[in-house]
Design a protein around this motif. Structure first.
Motif, PDB file in Angstrom:
ATOM      1  N   GLN A  92       0.813  -1.215   0.000  1.00 49.01           N
ATOM      2  CA  GLN A  92       0.000   0.000   0.000  1.00 49.01           C
ATOM      3  C   GLN A  92       0.845   1.263   0.000  1.00 49.01           C
ATOM      4  O   GLN A  92       0.351   2.330  -0.361  1.00 49.01           O
ATOM      5  CB  GLN A  92      -0.947  -0.006   1.196  1.00 49.01           C
ATOM      6  N   THR A  93       2.113   1.163   0.373  1.00 48.28           N
ATOM      7  CA  THR A  93       2.992   2.330   0.337  1.00 48.28           C
ATOM      8  C   THR A  93       3.575   2.563  -1.055  1.00 48.28           C
ATOM      9  O   THR A  93       4.224   3.575  -1.281  1.00 48.28           O
ATOM     10  CB  THR A  93       4.149   2.182   1.342  1.00 48.28           C
ATOM     11  N   MET A  94       3.343   1.652  -1.985  1.00 46.25           N
ATOM     12  CA  MET A  94       3.886   1.761  -3.333  1.00 46.25           C
ATOM     13  C   MET A  94       3.086   2.721  -4.215  1.00 46.25           C
ATOM     14  O   MET A  94       3.545   3.092  -5.290  1.00 46.25           O
ATOM     15  CB  MET A  94       3.936   0.382  -4.000  1.00 46.25           C
ATOM     16  N   TYR A  95       1.894   3.085  -3.789  1.00 45.84           N
ATOM     17  CA  TYR A  95       1.030   3.931  -4.611  1.00 45.84           C
ATOM     18  C   TYR A  95       0.156   4.805  -3.727  1.00 45.84           C
ATOM     19  O   TYR A  95       0.047   4.583  -2.527  1.00 45.84           O
ATOM     20  CB  TYR A  95       0.140   3.076  -5.520  1.00 45.84           C
ATOM     21  N   GLN A  96      -0.463   5.802  -4.357  1.00 42.52           N
ATOM     22  CA  GLN A  96      -1.423   6.643  -3.655  1.00 42.52           C
ATOM     23  C   GLN A  96      -2.631   6.833  -4.572  1.00 42.52           C
ATOM     24  O   GLN A  96      -2.492   7.242  -5.723  1.00 42.52           O
ATOM     25  CB  GLN A  96      -0.817   7.999  -3.322  1.00 42.52           C
ATOM     26  N   GLU A  97      -3.795   6.522  -4.052  1.00 44.49           N
ATOM     27  CA  GLU A  97      -5.024   6.685  -4.833  1.00 44.49           C
ATOM     28  C   GLU A  97      -5.496   8.129  -4.724  1.00 44.49           C
ATOM     29  O   GLU A  97      -5.421   8.734  -3.652  1.00 44.49           O
ATOM     30  CB  GLU A  97      -6.099   5.727  -4.319  1.00 44.49           C
ATOM     31  N   SER A  98      -5.993   8.681  -5.825  1.00 45.50           N
ATOM     32  CA  SER A  98      -6.441  10.076  -5.823  1.00 45.50           C
ATOM     33  C   SER A  98      -7.726  10.221  -5.008  1.00 45.50           C
ATOM     34  O   SER A  98      -8.513   9.277  -4.875  1.00 45.50           O
ATOM     35  CB  SER A  98      -6.676  10.565  -7.256  1.00 45.50           C
ATOM     36  N   ASP A  99      -7.936  11.409  -4.462  1.00 49.87           N
ATOM     37  CA  ASP A  99      -9.126  11.674  -3.646  1.00 49.87           C
ATOM     38  C   ASP A  99     -10.404  11.522  -4.475  1.00 49.87           C
ATOM     39  O   ASP A  99     -11.407  11.011  -3.991  1.00 49.87           O
ATOM     40  CB  ASP A  99      -9.061  13.080  -3.052  1.00 49.87           C
ATOM     41  N   ALA A 100     -10.360  11.971  -5.730  1.00 49.02           N
ATOM     42  CA  ALA A 100     -11.528  11.863  -6.609  1.00 49.02           C
ATOM     43  C   ALA A 100     -11.882  10.393  -6.851  1.00 49.02           C
ATOM     44  O   ALA A 100     -13.060  10.023  -6.876  1.00 49.02           O
ATOM     45  CB  ALA A 100     -11.261  12.560  -7.935  1.00 49.02           C
ATOM     46  N   SER A 101     -10.876   9.555  -7.005  1.00 45.87           N
ATOM     47  CA  SER A 101     -11.087   8.131  -7.227  1.00 45.87           C
ATOM     48  C   SER A 101     -11.734   7.479  -6.004  1.00 45.87           C
ATOM     49  O   SER A 101     -12.657   6.678  -6.126  1.00 45.87           O
ATOM     50  CB  SER A 101      -9.755   7.460  -7.545  1.00 45.87           C
ATOM     51  N   ILE A 102     -11.255   7.829  -4.824  1.00 44.90           N
ATOM     52  CA  ILE A 102     -11.817   7.271  -3.583  1.00 44.90           C
ATOM     53  C   ILE A 102     -13.271   7.693  -3.431  1.00 44.90           C
ATOM     54  O   ILE A 102     -14.142   6.877  -3.120  1.00 44.90           O
ATOM     55  CB  ILE A 102     -10.986   7.726  -2.360  1.00 44.90           C
ATOM     56  N   ALA A 103     -13.553   8.975  -3.678  1.00 42.82           N
ATOM     57  CA  ALA A 103     -14.926   9.479  -3.555  1.00 42.82           C
ATOM     58  C   ALA A 103     -15.859   8.789  -4.543  1.00 42.82           C
ATOM     59  O   ALA A 103     -16.981   8.404  -4.195  1.00 42.82           O
ATOM     60  CB  ALA A 103     -14.942  10.986  -3.785  1.00 42.82           C
ATOM     61  N   LYS A 104     -15.394   8.595  -5.776  1.00 43.32           N
ATOM     62  CA  LYS A 104     -16.227   7.952  -6.797  1.00 43.32           C
ATOM     63  C   LYS A 104     -16.502   6.492  -6.438  1.00 43.32           C
ATOM     64  O   LYS A 104     -17.620   5.999  -6.611  1.00 43.32           O
ATOM     65  CB  LYS A 104     -15.560   8.051  -8.166  1.00 43.32           C
ATOM     66  N   ARG A 105     -15.501   5.781  -5.927  1.00 40.80           N
ATOM     67  CA  ARG A 105     -15.708   4.387  -5.522  1.00 40.80           C
ATOM     68  C   ARG A 105     -16.720   4.285  -4.394  1.00 40.80           C
ATOM     69  O   ARG A 105     -17.572   3.403  -4.385  1.00 40.80           O
ATOM     70  CB  ARG A 105     -14.378   3.751  -5.091  1.00 40.80           C
ATOM     71  N   GLU A 106     -16.641   5.196  -3.407  1.00 44.06           N
ATOM     72  CA  GLU A 106     -17.598   5.183  -2.298  1.00 44.06           C
ATOM     73  C   GLU A 106     -19.005   5.490  -2.796  1.00 44.06           C
ATOM     74  O   GLU A 106     -19.978   4.869  -2.365  1.00 44.06           O
ATOM     75  CB  GLU A 106     -17.173   6.191  -1.228  1.00 44.06           C
ATOM     76  N   GLU A 107     -19.106   6.446  -3.720  1.00 46.03           N
ATOM     77  CA  GLU A 107     -20.398   6.806  -4.303  1.00 46.03           C
ATOM     78  C   GLU A 107     -20.998   5.608  -5.057  1.00 46.03           C
ATOM     79  O   GLU A 107     -22.195   5.310  -4.913  1.00 46.03           O
ATOM     80  CB  GLU A 107     -20.174   7.973  -5.273  1.00 46.03           C
ATOM     81  N   ASN A 108     -20.178   4.916  -5.843  1.00 43.58           N
ATOM     82  CA  ASN A 108     -20.654   3.740  -6.580  1.00 43.58           C
ATOM     83  C   ASN A 108     -21.049   2.615  -5.636  1.00 43.58           C
ATOM     84  O   ASN A 108     -22.015   1.888  -5.887  1.00 43.58           O
ATOM     85  CB  ASN A 108     -19.584   3.249  -7.558  1.00 43.58           C
ATOM     86  N   SER A 109     -20.327   2.473  -4.531  1.00 48.01           N
ATOM     87  CA  SER A 109     -20.646   1.440  -3.544  1.00 48.01           C
ATOM     88  C   SER A 109     -22.018   1.690  -2.918  1.00 48.01           C
ATOM     89  O   SER A 109     -22.829   0.772  -2.773  1.00 48.01           O
ATOM     90  CB  SER A 109     -19.574   1.412  -2.462  1.00 48.01           C
ATOM     91  N   ILE A 110     -22.294   2.943  -2.587  1.00 52.63           N
ATOM     92  CA  ILE A 110     -23.594   3.297  -2.003  1.00 52.63           C
ATOM     93  C   ILE A 110     -24.705   3.051  -3.021  1.00 52.63           C
ATOM     94  O   ILE A 110     -25.770   2.523  -2.677  1.00 52.63           O
ATOM     95  CB  ILE A 110     -23.577   4.770  -1.522  1.00 52.63           C
ATOM     96  N   ALA A 111     -24.463   3.404  -4.277  1.00 53.51           N
ATOM     97  CA  ALA A 111     -25.462   3.193  -5.323  1.00 53.51           C
ATOM     98  C   ALA A 111     -25.755   1.699  -5.505  1.00 53.51           C
ATOM     99  O   ALA A 111     -26.916   1.306  -5.660  1.00 53.51           O
ATOM    100  CB  ALA A 111     -24.987   3.795  -6.639  1.00 53.51           C
ATOM    101  N   ARG A 112     -24.713   0.849  -5.465  1.00 50.58           N
ATOM    102  CA  ARG A 112     -24.927  -0.597  -5.591  1.00 50.58           C
ATOM    103  C   ARG A 112     -25.735  -1.136  -4.419  1.00 50.58           C
ATOM    104  O   ARG A 112     -26.623  -1.971  -4.587  1.00 50.58           O
ATOM    105  CB  ARG A 112     -23.579  -1.327  -5.669  1.00 50.58           C
ATOM    106  N   LYS A 113     -25.439  -0.641  -3.201  1.00 52.08           N
ATOM    107  CA  LYS A 113     -26.190  -1.087  -2.028  1.00 52.08           C
ATOM    108  C   LYS A 113     -27.651  -0.674  -2.132  1.00 52.08           C
ATOM    109  O   LYS A 113     -28.555  -1.435  -1.792  1.00 52.08           O
ATOM    110  CB  LYS A 113     -25.568  -0.522  -0.749  1.00 52.08           C
ATOM    111  N   ASN A 114     -27.898   0.553  -2.601  1.00 48.02           N
ATOM    112  CA  ASN A 114     -29.279   1.023  -2.749  1.00 48.02           C
ATOM    113  C   ASN A 114     -30.031   0.228  -3.803  1.00 48.02           C
ATOM    114  O   ASN A 114     -31.221  -0.047  -3.646  1.00 48.02           O
ATOM    115  CB  ASN A 114     -29.304   2.517  -3.090  1.00 48.02           C
ATOM    116  N   ASN A 115     -29.368  -0.149  -4.882  1.00 49.83           N
ATOM    117  CA  ASN A 115     -30.021  -0.938  -5.931  1.00 49.83           C
ATOM    118  C   ASN A 115     -30.367  -2.339  -5.448  1.00 49.83           C
ATOM    119  O   ASN A 115     -31.338  -2.930  -5.913  1.00 49.83           O
ATOM    120  CB  ASN A 115     -29.139  -1.021  -7.175  1.00 49.83           C
ATOM    121  N   SER A 116     -29.588  -2.874  -4.532  1.00 53.76           N
ATOM    122  CA  SER A 116     -29.859  -4.227  -4.053  1.00 53.76           C
ATOM    123  C   SER A 116     -31.139  -4.301  -3.223  1.00 53.76           C
ATOM    124  O   SER A 116     -31.734  -5.366  -3.099  1.00 53.76           O
ATOM    125  CB  SER A 116     -28.679  -4.755  -3.237  1.00 53.76           C
ATOM    126  N   PHE A 117     -31.589  -3.162  -2.689  1.00 54.52           N
ATOM    127  CA  PHE A 117     -32.834  -3.169  -1.919  1.00 54.52           C
ATOM    128  C   PHE A 117     -34.036  -3.452  -2.812  1.00 54.52           C
ATOM    129  O   PHE A 117     -35.040  -4.006  -2.371  1.00 54.52           O
ATOM    130  CB  PHE A 117     -33.042  -1.827  -1.209  1.00 54.52           C
TER     131      PHE A 117
END
Length: 140
Positions: A92-117
């Motif tokens: 994990q010290t070999m790279y750094q993920e961008s803040d925009a990428s982290i935010a987009k992944r979290e947003e997509n995760s929430i959307a997938r959880k909402n769709n599963s309902f």
């Protein structure tokens, strides 16, 4: 060759390790095997500095890599280069993920959880008769 040039090449080797993109992705633990990493690069799922590339591309510190991991996409910056697979905390010290990428992944995760309902989930598996009826309904 003189001893002085050997000493320089050894120190340069430590600073500028030449590692292939597929090997680096495997060492950074993005993919379980080098073969999978190579397939992802060849399939266009990995972009190096916003361009499609080959698995044999030599990675450099500071390069931007966009990669697909399952349903998620990550945009990372290479911080260090290692050719051997290390433990997860070191990887994990070999790279750094961008803040925009982290935010987009979290947003997509929430959307997938909402769709599963809204997806139907039966209480139990259908029995043999019900499965036949489902197959009959799907085929007609």
């Amino acid at each position: 060759m003189s001893k002085k040039s050997n000493a320089n090449t050894n120190s340069d080797h430590a600073d500028e390790l030449k590692v292939r993109l597929d090997k680096w992705l495997w060492a950074a633990r993005f993919y379980k095997t080098r073969a999978v990493a190579r397939e992802m690069v060849q399939g266009g799922k990995v972009h190096y500095n916003s361009q499609r590339t080959k698995a044999s591309k030599i990675v450099e510190v500071g390069a931007k890599v966009k990669l697909a991991q399952g349903v998620d996409e990550k945009l990372i910056t290479i911080l260090s280069v290692l050719e051997k697979r290390q433990s997860a905390p070191i990887a994990q010290t070999m790279y750094q993920e961008s803040d925009a990428s982290i935010a987009k992944r979290e947003e997509n995760s929430i959307a997938r959880k909402n769709n599963s309902f809204f997806a139907p989930h039966p209480d139990k598996k259908p029995d043999k008769k019900q499965r036949r009826e489902l197959l009959k309904m799907k085929s007609s």
